[in-house]
Design a protein around this motif. Structure first.
Motif, short mmCIF file in Angstrom:
data_model
loop_
_atom_site.label_atom_id
_atom_site.label_comp_id
_atom_site.label_asym_id
_atom_site.label_seq_id
_atom_site.Cartn_x
_atom_site.Cartn_y
_atom_site.Cartn_z
N SER A 175 0.47 -1.42 -0.20
CA SER A 175 -0.06 0.11 0.26
C SER A 175 0.19 1.28 0.54
O SER A 175 1.76 0.92 0.27
N GLY A 176 0.00 2.36 -0.52
CA GLY A 176 0.73 3.81 -0.52
C GLY A 176 2.15 3.64 -1.52
O GLY A 176 2.06 2.56 -2.19
N ASN A 177 2.62 4.37 -2.08
CA ASN A 177 3.39 4.50 -3.06
C ASN A 177 4.97 5.85 -2.65
O ASN A 177 4.71 6.90 -1.52
N ILE A 212 -0.19 2.89 -8.79
CA ILE A 212 -1.58 2.68 -8.95
C ILE A 212 -2.05 4.33 -9.25
O ILE A 212 -3.14 4.69 -9.90
N GLU A 213 -1.18 5.11 -8.25
CA GLU A 213 -1.68 6.62 -8.21
C GLU A 213 -1.01 7.15 -8.63
O GLU A 213 -0.56 8.48 -8.58
N MET A 214 0.28 6.49 -10.02
CA MET A 214 1.05 7.89 -10.97
C MET A 214 0.73 8.39 -11.55
O MET A 214 0.87 10.39 -10.95
N VAL A 224 5.84 11.54 -1.21
CA VAL A 224 5.06 10.32 -0.71
C VAL A 224 3.63 10.33 0.02
O VAL A 224 3.48 10.80 0.42
N HIS A 225 3.21 9.06 -0.83
CA HIS A 225 1.88 8.00 0.03
C HIS A 225 1.73 7.93 0.87
O HIS A 225 2.06 6.59 0.53
N THR A 226 1.26 8.00 2.14
CA THR A 226 1.08 6.73 3.13
C THR A 226 -0.48 5.94 3.18
O THR A 226 -1.45 7.05 2.87
N HIS A 227 -0.70 5.21 4.06
CA HIS A 227 -1.93 4.75 4.56
C HIS A 227 -1.87 4.49 6.48
O HIS A 227 -2.68 3.53 6.51
N SER A 228 -1.08 5.80 6.58
CA SER A 228 -0.59 5.44 7.80
C SER A 228 -2.32 5.38 8.90
O SER A 228 -3.11 6.15 8.04
N ASN A 269 -11.08 9.23 2.98
CA ASN A 269 -12.05 7.77 2.84
C ASN A 269 -10.06 6.44 2.51
O ASN A 269 -10.08 5.49 1.64
N HIS A 270 -9.08 7.52 2.28
CA HIS A 270 -7.80 6.61 1.50
C HIS A 270 -6.66 7.13 2.01
O HIS A 270 -5.76 5.90 3.17
N GLY A 271 -6.22 7.87 2.87
CA GLY A 271 -5.12 7.96 3.26
C GLY A 271 -4.16 9.61 3.13
O GLY A 271 -5.31 10.31 3.50
ZN LIG Z 1 -3.26 5.21 -1.89
#
Ligand SMILES: [Zn+2]
Length: 211
Positions: A26-28, A72-74, A91-95, A154-156
């Motif tokens: 998850s995240g990217n 997927i979040e390119m 930096v994309h997180t799902h913390s 609803n995501h991160g």
């Molecule tokens: Zn994400």
């Protein structure tokens, strides 16, 4: 190409796991090098990821190098780079706490002196859109105006900076701030910083970020 940058990105991905900002795949994360973006791959667990898994794309999202699919979040990464000249790393997180804020769709108010100069004042939540869509990308860029971070409904969360190290640091302090806010909210009344202080600290953010 960009071997050093790929190594840097791989190290960053592992640090996201170590800091409990993501799990699994998850995240990217990505960084911009001239007219290209080096981005983490889709659906590869961080602990099993290697330099060869990293993907190089151009600003249109066409793959220049790599055998994996880009994250997927390119589109979100490309949209942020297009909108912010000075952004070189994302930096994309799902913390957990940032995601919890994103679930209640409540912005993080300006409550801590240490946060505003680094992230900006109130951290907004983007309007909901499905993961991986252009709508999500556009909604996120909208709420990033004058901020270095955003909550994604609803995501991160997502943070951007001039270096990966800095973008990771911003993600960590955003998560801490969300945790402090929710803890404080459970314990009693949340007192926001005085308006004039928020303005001064936002000015510091704008000066430092120069986005
Ligand atoms: Zn994400």
């Amino acid at each position: 190409m960009y071997e050093e940058k790929k190594k840097e990105l791989l190290d960053l991905c592992l640090q996201m796991v170590e800091n409990d900002l993501v799990i699994g795949s998850s995240g990217n994360a990505s960084l911009r090098v001239d007219e290209h973006v080096v981005i983490s791959p889709s659906s590869v667990h961080y602990t099993e990821m290697s330099i060869e898994d990293m993907v190089v794309v151009d600003m249109n999202g066409d793959v220049i190098e790599g055998t994996r699919n880009p994250s997927i979040e390119m589109l979100m990464h490309l949209e942020i780079y297009a909108a912010r000249d000075k952004a070189l790393a994302i930096v994309h997180t799902h913390s957990i706490y940032a995601s919890a804020m994103a679930v209640i769709q409540e912005p993080l108010p300006p409550i801590l002196d240490e946060i505003i100069p680094k992230l900006g004042a109130t951290i907004r939540v983007s309007s909901y859109a499905m993961p991986g869509t252009k709508d999500l990308a556009k909604n996120v860029v909208e709420v990033l105006e004058s901020r270095s971070a955003a909550l994604i409904a609803n995501h991160g969360a997502v943070c951007y900076a001039k270096t990966l190290k800095e973008a990771l640091f911003l993600s960590i302090i955003l998560e801490r701030a969300c945790k402090i806010y929710m803890t404080a909210k459970c314990a009693g009344k949340v007192n926001e910083l005085p308006e004039e202080v928020v303005e001064d600290e936002q000015d510091i953010h704008d000066m430092l970020a120069q986005y």
